[in-house]
Design an enzyme around this catalytic site. Structure first.
Site, mmCIF file in Angstrom:
data_model
loop_
_atom_site.group_PDB
_atom_site.id
_atom_site.type_symbol
_atom_site.label_atom_id
_atom_site.label_comp_id
_atom_site.label_asym_id
_atom_site.label_seq_id
_atom_site.Cartn_x
_atom_site.Cartn_y
_atom_site.Cartn_z
ATOM 1 N N GLU A 1 9.454 13.533 -0.218
ATOM 2 C CA GLU A 1 8.385 13.380 0.761
ATOM 3 C C GLU A 1 8.926 12.682 2.010
ATOM 4 O O GLU A 1 9.040 11.453 2.043
ATOM 5 C CB GLU A 1 7.233 12.552 0.184
ATOM 6 C CG GLU A 1 6.534 13.199 -0.994
ATOM 7 C CD GLU A 1 5.205 12.517 -1.280
ATOM 8 O OE1 GLU A 1 4.173 13.163 -1.118
ATOM 9 O OE2 GLU A 1 5.214 11.333 -1.637
ATOM 10 N N ASN B 1 -2.373 13.754 -5.295
ATOM 11 C CA ASN B 1 -2.458 12.296 -5.190
ATOM 12 C C ASN B 1 -3.696 11.945 -4.367
ATOM 13 O O ASN B 1 -3.701 12.083 -3.144
ATOM 14 C CB ASN B 1 -1.186 11.750 -4.535
ATOM 15 C CG ASN B 1 -1.193 10.236 -4.428
ATOM 16 O OD1 ASN B 1 -2.053 9.561 -4.989
ATOM 17 N ND2 ASN B 1 -0.228 9.698 -3.697
ATOM 18 N N GLY C 1 0.639 12.543 5.732
ATOM 19 C CA GLY C 1 -0.634 12.216 6.360
ATOM 20 C C GLY C 1 -0.628 12.297 7.870
ATOM 21 O O GLY C 1 -1.573 11.868 8.521
ATOM 22 N N GLU D 1 4.321 4.744 0.449
ATOM 23 C CA GLU D 1 3.340 3.695 0.753
ATOM 24 C C GLU D 1 3.566 2.460 -0.116
ATOM 25 O O GLU D 1 3.249 1.342 0.290
ATOM 26 C CB GLU D 1 1.920 4.261 0.580
ATOM 27 C CG GLU D 1 1.573 5.263 1.666
ATOM 28 C CD GLU D 1 0.591 6.344 1.249
ATOM 29 O OE1 GLU D 1 0.411 7.297 2.020
ATOM 30 O OE2 GLU D 1 0.012 6.243 0.142
ATOM 31 N N LYS E 1 -4.919 9.075 -3.835
ATOM 32 C CA LYS E 1 -4.725 7.797 -3.158
ATOM 33 C C LYS E 1 -5.979 6.922 -3.296
ATOM 34 O O LYS E 1 -6.634 6.927 -4.332
ATOM 35 C CB LYS E 1 -4.307 8.023 -1.705
ATOM 36 C CG LYS E 1 -3.043 8.890 -1.588
ATOM 37 C CD LYS E 1 -2.484 8.942 -0.196
ATOM 38 C CE LYS E 1 -1.236 9.806 -0.171
ATOM 39 N NZ LYS E 1 -0.584 9.802 1.151
ATOM 40 N N HIS F 1 6.399 5.994 -4.315
ATOM 41 C CA HIS F 1 5.764 6.602 -3.152
ATOM 42 C C HIS F 1 6.048 5.759 -1.919
ATOM 43 O O HIS F 1 6.132 4.530 -1.985
ATOM 44 C CB HIS F 1 4.251 6.729 -3.370
ATOM 45 C CG HIS F 1 3.587 7.618 -2.366
ATOM 46 N ND1 HIS F 1 3.262 7.185 -1.101
ATOM 47 C CD2 HIS F 1 3.193 8.914 -2.441
ATOM 48 C CE1 HIS F 1 2.690 8.175 -0.437
ATOM 49 N NE2 HIS F 1 2.644 9.237 -1.225
ATOM 50 N N SER G 1 1.995 16.491 4.058
ATOM 51 C CA SER G 1 1.030 17.331 4.779
ATOM 52 C C SER G 1 1.026 18.776 4.280
ATOM 53 O O SER G 1 0.838 19.714 5.058
ATOM 54 C CB SER G 1 1.284 17.275 6.289
ATOM 55 O OG SER G 1 1.071 15.963 6.787
#
Length: 312
Positions: A222, A68, A228, A154, A70, A152, A268
């Site tokens: 996730e 991904n 991240g 985010e 992003k 996701h 990560s």
């Protein structure tokens, strides 16, 4: 404003977006935002223990690694990344997918090896139209995408998409012939309160309630606190949740779907920790963020399938 009101009314599923910032107060469509606020996801359930008895049942699907990208990259940096990926030696028994920013999909599709498939990072809940800034499933298919990432964290926690909205997006994307990488995962506070399984089950149920089939669905677990941040779930922590997810599918969908659906880990993941994670029986691959922007390191993660073979 009349045009905007008509578009929203024509697509009531749009109410799955919630407002979460001062931008909301500058808008004037009260009826729309009443709809939005009705989808705020506030958890009031009591904390539960982090562990529950589940039946271990490893998946049978092919190893899957997604990258991904992003909101990263330029034409120049992506050309370099494509070159690195094209020259990398990748294990043959792995499905490999990358998700570039929308504006670079055509560049990637035209120059990346066919060995690697292309995914969108998101798509709209229905057919395209007067939805500024959105991308439809039909458009992703038209430009050559085989997959789309949905749910996701985010999108959930920054943009404000709720479980039901995401489930409907998944159903529509599948109906357009796209595979869906369906993301689930808990916040740090939810993990600390012992709600990890509750959160994941609730998110899974929204997908299960909406999708017509699981044939083209890959689940990506996730943990939000690991995305991240440099923090990563231990192999044992990740395996525990993957086993629980597979057990939930077995009990609520079918044992066959539970066995065949790939459950991949994201948070990560990098070239240093992927091998240990890959040895876990119920980790069927990875969804990779920052490390997918580095061709050689991404290749290392793809090739961690060899660690899975050794463990088996």
């Amino acid at each position: 404003m009349a045009v905007a009101s008509t578009s929203i009314a024509a697509c009531p599923q749009f109410s799955g977006l919630r407002s979460s910032s001062s931008v909301v107060s500058s808008c004037t469509s009260q009826s729309f935002f009443q709809n939005v606020h009705s989808h705020l996801r506030l958890s009031s359930s009591p904390a539960t223990k982090a562990c529950r008895p589940v039946v271990a049942m490893a998946g049978s699907g092919k190893f899957f690694v997604g990258g991904n990208w992003k909101c990263n990259g330029t034409k120049e940096s992506i050309s370099k990344l494509i070159s690195d990926l094209n020259s990398a030696k990748l294990e043959s028994d792995v499905d490999v997918v990358v998700a570039p920013p929308f504006i670079y999909i055509d560049q990637v599709k035209s120059s990346l090896s066919d060995r690697i498939e292309i995914s969108g990072q998101n798509c709209w809940i229905g057919k395209g139209g007067a939805f500024t800034g959105e991308i439809s499933g039909e458009q992703l298919k038209d430009i050559g995408c085989k997959w789309v990432i949905l749910g996701h964290s985010e999108r959930r926690h920054i943009i404000g998409e709720d479980d039901e909205f995401i489930g409907k997006k998944a159903a529509y994307a599948l109906g357009q012939g796209l595979g869906v990488i369906a993301c689930i995962g808990e916040l740090l506070q939810e993990r600390e309160e012992g709600k990890t399984f509750d959160v994941c089950y609730k998110q899974l149920k929204a997908f299960a309630d909406a999708v017509p089939s699981w044939d083209d669905v890959v689940i990506a677990y996730e943990p939000v606190w690991a995305i991240g941040t440099g923090k990563v779930a231990t192999p044992q922590q990740a395996q525990e949740v993957h086993v629980a997810v597979r057990d939930w599918i077995s009990k609520n969908v079918s044992a066959e779907v539970a066995s065949e659906t790939r459950i991949i880990y994201g948070g990560s993941v990098n070239g240093s920790n992927c091998a240990d994670l890959a040895t876990q029986e119920d980790i069927d691959g990875f969804l990779v963020g920052g490390a997918s922007l580095k061709g050689p390191e991404f290749a290392t993660i793809v090739n961690s399938v060899t660690s899975e073979k050794v463990a088996a």
